[in-house]
Motif scaffolding. Structure first.
Motif, short mmCIF file in Angstrom:
data_model
loop_
_atom_site.label_atom_id
_atom_site.label_comp_id
_atom_site.label_asym_id
_atom_site.label_seq_id
_atom_site.Cartn_x
_atom_site.Cartn_y
_atom_site.Cartn_z
N ALA A 288 28.42 74.76 40.01
CA ALA A 288 29.24 74.12 41.04
C ALA A 288 28.87 74.63 42.44
N LEU A 289 28.58 75.93 42.57
CA LEU A 289 28.21 76.47 43.87
C LEU A 289 26.86 75.94 44.34
N VAL A 290 25.92 75.78 43.42
CA VAL A 290 24.62 75.22 43.80
C VAL A 290 24.77 73.78 44.29
N LEU A 291 25.51 72.97 43.55
CA LEU A 291 25.75 71.59 43.97
C LEU A 291 26.52 71.55 45.29
N PHE A 292 27.47 72.46 45.46
CA PHE A 292 28.23 72.51 46.70
C PHE A 292 27.33 72.86 47.88
#
Length: 352
Positions: A288-292
């Motif tokens: 989720a942090l990478v996509l964010f």
């Protein structure tokens, strides 16, 4: 003819084609010129064009390989879902552009006429259907019979969702969109991360859960909480960029709550529940942090609608990489982040 001359000739040819469209499609001609100039500015150097070409070729190759390896029934569902997602994105984008033209655009007189609006919608959706058909024929021609109906369903849903957008609705003299923006601002504070970690631990501590269900519950709850903690307000990101904040500073301001949530939840799940539960929470949080980060960098480079489109394409490429060639996923994600960060850093302080 040299390559720069060919690019210039292609651009002039496209502009001539756009200029020959009927007068009722002035809105479409206007957006086409914006898109052409944006593409020219975005891929101004050989380096950017090579990266874009390589990513496009790799994405098409992985899509073709992934679909060819699937059973026909599975490929049908994948094609239906992909068509619906593309139609949904296109429908929302076109509806948002029409709303902008009618309220703040220079062609408001055309945007408020029903005939011009219908032609505008038909032309853009015809282009979307044509592009989807070409991609389907390149990937797996047999699923063309479901991708196009899926696109139509998604396009209709996109129009309805845009009309029901909380930012466009007024209830009792109040706009729910303002409340949503306030909640988004609070979701980036450290207190929100602490609250989310407590909510996850309480959900996992429910006595009705069996041990074999902890991993699934942890993954679903973490995904929902990370979705809330990684919301983005385009206006805030644009203001920070114009005020001189670099990409890392903007990322820190928006991701500190999500990072705190992961930093608290993973160790407690490891010692309090089981290592596989902690691994599930860590994997979902990192993804989720990478996509964010990719989405936030895209917001610093492009406008809101184009940033969403770029993010959707990049996220889809990562998903295909994860299915087709998992070991290449970290390399692909790192390359995307590096390229986006380089472009976002160059746009700090820029007014346009």
């Amino acid at each position: 003819m040299r390559y720069p001359d060919r690019v210039s000739w292609l651009r002039r040819t496209l502009l001539r084609i756009v200029a020959t469209l009927p007068a009722g499609n002035a809105l479409f001609r206007y957006d086409c010129r914006i898109a052409i100039n944006l593409a020219r500015g975005t891929f101004a150097s050989w380096h950017d064009r090579l990266i874009a070409g390589a990513m496009l070729a790799a994405g098409l190759a992985m899509v073709r390989s992934a679909l060819a390896a699937q059973a026909w029934t599975t490929a049908i569902w994948v094609g239906l879902g992909a068509g619906a997602v593309i139609g949904l994105g296109t429908g929302r984008l076109v509806a948002a552009r029409l709303r902008f033209h009618a309220a703040d655009g220079t062609l408001a007189a055309d945007a408020i006429r029903s005939a011009s609006r219908r032609r505008y919608l038909l032309v853009w959706h015809a282009l979307g259907i044509a592009a989807l058909a070409v991609l389907t024929l390149l990937a797996r021609p047999s699923i063309l019979t479901v991708t196009l109906p899926g696109y139509l369903v998604g396009a209709v849903a996109g129009q309805l969702i845009q009309r029901l957008d909380p930012a466009n609705i007024r209830i009792g003299g109040m706009r729910p969109g303002r409340t949503i923006r306030t909640i988004r601002a609070g979701a980036h504070q450290p207190a929100a991360g602490l609250t989310a970690a407590a909510m996850l631990l309480l959900a996992l501590a429910l006595p009705v859960l069996r041990e074999n269900a902890l991993g699934a519950v942890a993954g679903v709850v973490t995904a929902v909480l990370m979705l809330a903690l990684t919301s983005i307000d385009h206006h805030v990101v644009e203001f920070m960029r114009l005020a001189g904040h670099g990409p890392w500073r903007i990322l820190y301001a928006h991701a500190r709550a999500a990072a705190l949530f992961a930093g608290i939840a993973v160790p407690i799940c490891w010692f309090g529940f089981a290592p596989f539960v902690a691994g599930t929470v860590a994997a979902v949080s990192v993804g989720a942090l990478v996509l964010f980060a990719i989405r936030l960098l895209a917001y610093q480079i492009y406008g809101e609608r184009f940033a969403e489109l770029a993010f959707s394409l990049l996220a889809g490429l990562l998903v295909l990489t994860a299915f087709a060639l998992p070991p290449a996923l970290p390399v692909m994600a790192a390359a995307m982040l590096w390229a986006l960060h380089r472009r976002a850093r160059a746009r700090v302080w820029l007014l346009a």
